[in-house]
Design a protein around this motif. Structure first.
Motif, mmCIF file in Angstrom:
data_model
loop_
_atom_site.group_PDB
_atom_site.id
_atom_site.type_symbol
_atom_site.label_atom_id
_atom_site.label_comp_id
_atom_site.label_asym_id
_atom_site.label_seq_id
_atom_site.Cartn_x
_atom_site.Cartn_y
_atom_site.Cartn_z
ATOM 1 N N VAL A 193 0.838 -1.207 0.000
ATOM 2 C CA VAL A 193 0.000 0.000 0.000
ATOM 3 C C VAL A 193 0.867 1.249 0.000
ATOM 4 O O VAL A 193 0.590 2.219 -0.720
ATOM 5 C CB VAL A 193 -0.942 -0.015 1.226
ATOM 6 N N ARG A 194 1.937 1.229 0.834
ATOM 7 C CA ARG A 194 2.811 2.399 0.916
ATOM 8 C C ARG A 194 3.480 2.698 -0.427
ATOM 9 O O ARG A 194 3.680 3.864 -0.788
ATOM 10 C CB ARG A 194 3.865 2.159 2.000
ATOM 11 N N ASN A 195 3.823 1.657 -1.170
ATOM 12 C CA ASN A 195 4.482 1.844 -2.463
ATOM 13 C C ASN A 195 3.494 1.934 -3.621
ATOM 14 O O ASN A 195 3.908 2.122 -4.772
ATOM 15 C CB ASN A 195 5.465 0.701 -2.723
ATOM 16 N N GLY A 196 2.200 1.793 -3.303
ATOM 17 C CA GLY A 196 1.193 1.859 -4.356
ATOM 18 C C GLY A 196 1.283 0.713 -5.342
ATOM 19 O O GLY A 196 0.939 0.862 -6.517
ATOM 20 N N LYS A 197 1.734 -0.457 -4.860
ATOM 21 C CA LYS A 197 1.883 -1.617 -5.732
ATOM 22 C C LYS A 197 0.856 -2.681 -5.387
ATOM 23 O O LYS A 197 0.233 -2.650 -4.330
ATOM 24 C CB LYS A 197 3.296 -2.195 -5.597
ATOM 25 N N LYS A 198 0.725 -3.622 -6.299
ATOM 26 C CA LYS A 198 -0.212 -4.712 -6.088
ATOM 27 C C LYS A 198 0.323 -5.641 -5.007
ATOM 28 O O LYS A 198 1.501 -5.991 -4.994
ATOM 29 C CB LYS A 198 -0.415 -5.478 -7.395
ATOM 30 N N ALA A 199 -0.547 -6.048 -4.076
ATOM 31 C CA ALA A 199 -0.141 -6.924 -2.976
ATOM 32 C C ALA A 199 -0.243 -8.381 -3.403
ATOM 33 O O ALA A 199 -1.089 -8.751 -4.226
ATOM 34 C CB ALA A 199 -1.020 -6.674 -1.755
ATOM 35 N N ASP A 200 0.638 -9.213 -2.834
ATOM 36 C CA ASP A 200 0.602 -10.653 -3.121
ATOM 37 C C ASP A 200 -0.624 -11.270 -2.461
ATOM 38 O O ASP A 200 -0.823 -11.148 -1.253
ATOM 39 C CB ASP A 200 1.872 -11.325 -2.595
ATOM 40 N N ASP A 202 -3.064 -14.471 -1.238
ATOM 41 C CA ASP A 202 -2.885 -15.828 -0.727
ATOM 42 C C ASP A 202 -4.229 -16.538 -0.762
ATOM 43 O O ASP A 202 -5.258 -15.963 -1.132
ATOM 44 C CB ASP A 202 -2.313 -15.817 0.696
ATOM 45 N N ASP A 203 -4.216 -17.807 -0.373
ATOM 46 C CA ASP A 203 -5.438 -18.620 -0.457
ATOM 47 C C ASP A 203 -5.932 -19.051 0.920
ATOM 48 O O ASP A 203 -6.518 -20.116 1.076
ATOM 49 C CB ASP A 203 -5.186 -19.859 -1.323
ATOM 50 N N TYR A 204 -5.685 -18.209 1.951
ATOM 51 C CA TYR A 204 -6.158 -18.569 3.287
ATOM 52 C C TYR A 204 -7.669 -18.425 3.410
ATOM 53 O O TYR A 204 -8.295 -19.042 4.274
ATOM 54 C CB TYR A 204 -5.471 -17.700 4.347
ATOM 55 N N GLY A 205 -8.249 -17.570 2.592
ATOM 56 C CA GLY A 205 -9.698 -17.424 2.603
ATOM 57 C C GLY A 205 -10.253 -16.702 3.810
ATOM 58 O O GLY A 205 -11.421 -16.859 4.149
ATOM 59 N N ASP A 206 -9.436 -15.905 4.498
ATOM 60 C CA ASP A 206 -9.924 -15.185 5.669
ATOM 61 C C ASP A 206 -10.124 -13.713 5.335
ATOM 62 O O ASP A 206 -10.063 -13.301 4.169
ATOM 63 C CB ASP A 206 -8.960 -15.353 6.848
ATOM 64 N N GLU A 207 -10.367 -12.902 6.399
ATOM 65 C CA GLU A 207 -10.648 -11.483 6.190
ATOM 66 C C GLU A 207 -9.460 -10.752 5.569
ATOM 67 O O GLU A 207 -9.640 -9.833 4.758
ATOM 68 C CB GLU A 207 -11.017 -10.822 7.527
ATOM 69 N N ILE A 208 -8.239 -11.146 5.949
ATOM 70 C CA ILE A 208 -7.058 -10.486 5.381
ATOM 71 C C ILE A 208 -6.954 -10.780 3.886
ATOM 72 O O ILE A 208 -6.634 -9.899 3.078
ATOM 73 C CB ILE A 208 -5.783 -10.938 6.125
ATOM 74 N N SER A 209 -7.238 -12.020 3.502
ATOM 75 C CA SER A 209 -7.216 -12.371 2.076
ATOM 76 C C SER A 209 -8.239 -11.553 1.303
ATOM 77 O O SER A 209 -7.959 -11.056 0.200
ATOM 78 C CB SER A 209 -7.497 -13.867 1.908
ATOM 79 N N ASN A 210 -9.433 -11.400 1.881
ATOM 80 C CA ASN A 210 -10.466 -10.596 1.218
ATOM 81 C C ASN A 210 -10.039 -9.136 1.104
ATOM 82 O O ASN A 210 -10.283 -8.479 0.083
ATOM 83 C CB ASN A 210 -11.775 -10.694 2.003
ATOM 84 N N LEU A 211 -9.391 -8.625 2.164
ATOM 85 C CA LEU A 211 -8.914 -7.240 2.141
ATOM 86 C C LEU A 211 -7.884 -7.038 1.034
ATOM 87 O O LEU A 211 -7.939 -6.049 0.290
ATOM 88 C CB LEU A 211 -8.309 -6.888 3.502
ATOM 89 N N ILE A 212 -6.943 -7.970 0.906
ATOM 90 C CA ILE A 212 -5.906 -7.861 -0.127
ATOM 91 C C ILE A 212 -6.523 -7.924 -1.519
ATOM 92 O O ILE A 212 -6.166 -7.148 -2.418
ATOM 93 C CB ILE A 212 -4.857 -8.974 0.063
ATOM 94 N N SER A 213 -7.478 -8.835 -1.702
ATOM 95 C CA SER A 213 -8.130 -8.960 -3.011
ATOM 96 C C SER A 213 -8.880 -7.681 -3.376
ATOM 97 O O SER A 213 -8.794 -7.189 -4.516
ATOM 98 C CB SER A 213 -9.092 -10.154 -3.000
ATOM 99 N N ASN A 214 -9.610 -7.125 -2.414
ATOM 100 C CA ASN A 214 -10.350 -5.881 -2.675
ATOM 101 C C ASN A 214 -9.400 -4.726 -2.974
ATOM 102 O O ASN A 214 -9.675 -3.888 -3.845
ATOM 103 C CB ASN A 214 -11.230 -5.535 -1.470
ATOM 104 N N ARG A 217 -8.061 -5.091 -6.558
ATOM 105 C CA ARG A 217 -9.071 -4.704 -7.553
ATOM 106 C C ARG A 217 -9.235 -3.186 -7.602
ATOM 107 O O ARG A 217 -9.345 -2.594 -8.681
ATOM 108 C CB ARG A 217 -10.405 -5.377 -7.220
ATOM 109 N N MET A 218 -9.236 -2.564 -6.424
ATOM 110 C CA MET A 218 -9.355 -1.107 -6.379
ATOM 111 C C MET A 218 -8.143 -0.448 -7.031
ATOM 112 O O MET A 218 -8.275 0.542 -7.768
ATOM 113 C CB MET A 218 -9.478 -0.651 -4.920
ATOM 114 N N LEU A 219 -6.946 -1.013 -6.777
ATOM 115 C CA LEU A 219 -5.730 -0.451 -7.360
ATOM 116 C C LEU A 219 -5.756 -0.553 -8.879
ATOM 117 O O LEU A 219 -5.336 0.376 -9.589
ATOM 118 C CB LEU A 219 -4.505 -1.182 -6.797
ATOM 119 N N GLU A 220 -6.259 -1.666 -9.389
ATOM 120 C CA GLU A 220 -6.361 -1.821 -10.845
ATOM 121 C C GLU A 220 -7.307 -0.788 -11.442
ATOM 122 O O GLU A 220 -7.033 -0.216 -12.510
ATOM 123 C CB GLU A 220 -6.836 -3.237 -11.170
#
Length: 409
Positions: A193-200, A202-214, A217-220
């Protein structure tokens, strides 16, 4: 009573040899028919009142024992007077007493293999087990080794050691799990987020995974919108350049006059601004000397500038837009004819900027840099550029501003 027997047998030597300090004969009706008492120094004296007081309690069908504190512990024993085979009617009672001396106490301690104290102590469990018994008013304490204490201590110590080890193990495992599944992922996400880059992802399927995916998508979407805006911006800049070129052509055909010269200067300034905007697209930073920026802009706006101090900063062409807006605002709204700039350079560059114009009205600090309230778009642009360089701008009232910029490093 046989007085001859008493006078010949119940004498001091008899008491000394038997180590008896007192002897009392009591008839059946409770009358004392004989009594003799020797103190600790074997001096004969009257029967102590404390001993006389307890005589009624010493009579009974069974032998009795008690202890009194008369100068020191006095052991008292009583027995009913019966036949030699302990049968028949009770004819009276024999009471004998002996002071507990050190020799007798040592003998008792040896026989029971324990320590005897004549003091009041509370029971406790520890390296010693203490048992207290009270006979009348005198407490006797017997202390002996607690054979269970070492095992008990080891058991308690082992329990606490294993409990602490279990807690520490649980803490270590929990810390590892938190670091592995939460902290490390959040740190990587924060860096992206600090570098404005896409985050890696993962497939844990928890709230953090959902946050990273969202976030991705927003960054794109943002990057896609930025590309669209840049394309639109290039088209507008191209069209404006064509319009300015055409305006220059018309001015060449017009008769030379003061108004034509002013129009030409404004068009030249527009061309400079377009060139600045074009250079901003590259986000390239260079070293700028403040005097080289302020003096040409002041000259263009037809105002005098007085500078105290100078410094070099790392910026881009946007620094020209910053001071162009500040000086234009002073001339247009404050009717200023002179600009003042005091530059201080220590761990940062501080620019005190003001003019001789009318300045801003009272309470301007409430709206001057507020995007929702301010009608001075140029000042909002100034604030955005300065913060982009890692600095800040502060309105001090009147026409005074304090600009802070990072020192050239």
């Amino acid at each position: 009573m046989n007085k001859e027997y008493i006078s010949s047998n119940l004498i001091e030597d008899t008491f000394r040899d038997a180590k008896i300090n007192s002897m009392i004969f009591i008839r059946k009706d409770g009358e004392v028919v004989f009594s003799k008492f020797y103190d600790v120094s074997w001096s004969e004296r009257e029967i102590p009142a404390e001993l006389l007081e307890i005589l009624p309690s010493l009579r009974g069908e069974e032998p009795k024992t008690t202890i009194l504190m008369i100068d020191r512990p006095l052991v008292i024993a009583s027995s009913p007077i019966l036949r030699s085979d302990w049968s028949g009617e009770i004819r009276g009672w024999l009471v004998m007493a002996r002071y507990l001396d050190d020799e007798w106490v040592s003998s008792l301690e040896s026989s029971i293999d324990s320590k005897i104290y004549f003091e009041s102590r509370e029971d406790f469990i520890g390296e010693k087990i203490v048992k207290s018994s009270v006979y009348d008013s005198l407490p006797i304490t017997v202390e002996f080794e607690n054979v269970f204490y070492p095992q008990f201590t080891r058991l308690i110590l082992t329990y606490y050691v294993y409990t602490i080890l279990g807690i520490l193990s649980a803490v270590v495992v929990l810390a590892y799990l938190i670091d592995r599944f939460i902290v490390s992922r959040l740190l990587k996400f924060e860096e992206a987020v600090r570098n404005g880059k896409k985050a890696d992802e993962d497939d844990y399927g928890d709230e953090i995974s959902n946050l990273i995916s969202n976030y991705n998508r927003m960054l794109e979407k943002i990057k896609s919108s930025e590309e669209d805006l840049r394309f639109l911006f290039r088209i507008m800049r191209h069209d404006l350049a064509n319009i300015i070129t055409a305006a220059f052509g018309y001015l060449e055909l017009a008769e030379e006059s003061e108004m034509v010269r002013k129009a030409r200067r404004q068009l030249e300034r527009c061309t400079e601004i377009l060139n600045i905007i074009r250079s901003l697209e590259t986000e390239k930073r260079e070293i700028y000397r403040l005097s080289d920026v302020l003096k040409p802009i002041s000259e263009f706006h037809g105002v005098e500038i007085e500078m105290e101090g100078d410094a070099e900063i790392l910026a881009d062409e946007g620094i020209n837009i910053v001071f162009d807006n500040l000086i234009r605002n002073a001339v247009k709204h404050g009717k200023a004819t002179k600009i003042f700039a005091k530059v201080e350079s220590n761990h940062e560059v501080r620019i005190h900027f003001w003019d001789n114009g009318s300045g801003f009205p009272e309470n301007a600090e409430k709206w001057i840099f507020n995007p929702e309230k301010s009608h001075r778009l140029g000042l909002l642009i100034v604030k955005e550029f300065i913060e982009k360089y890692g600095g800040s701008i502060e309105f001090l009232g009147g026409s005074k501003f304090l600009i802070r910029l990072p020192k050239r490093g």
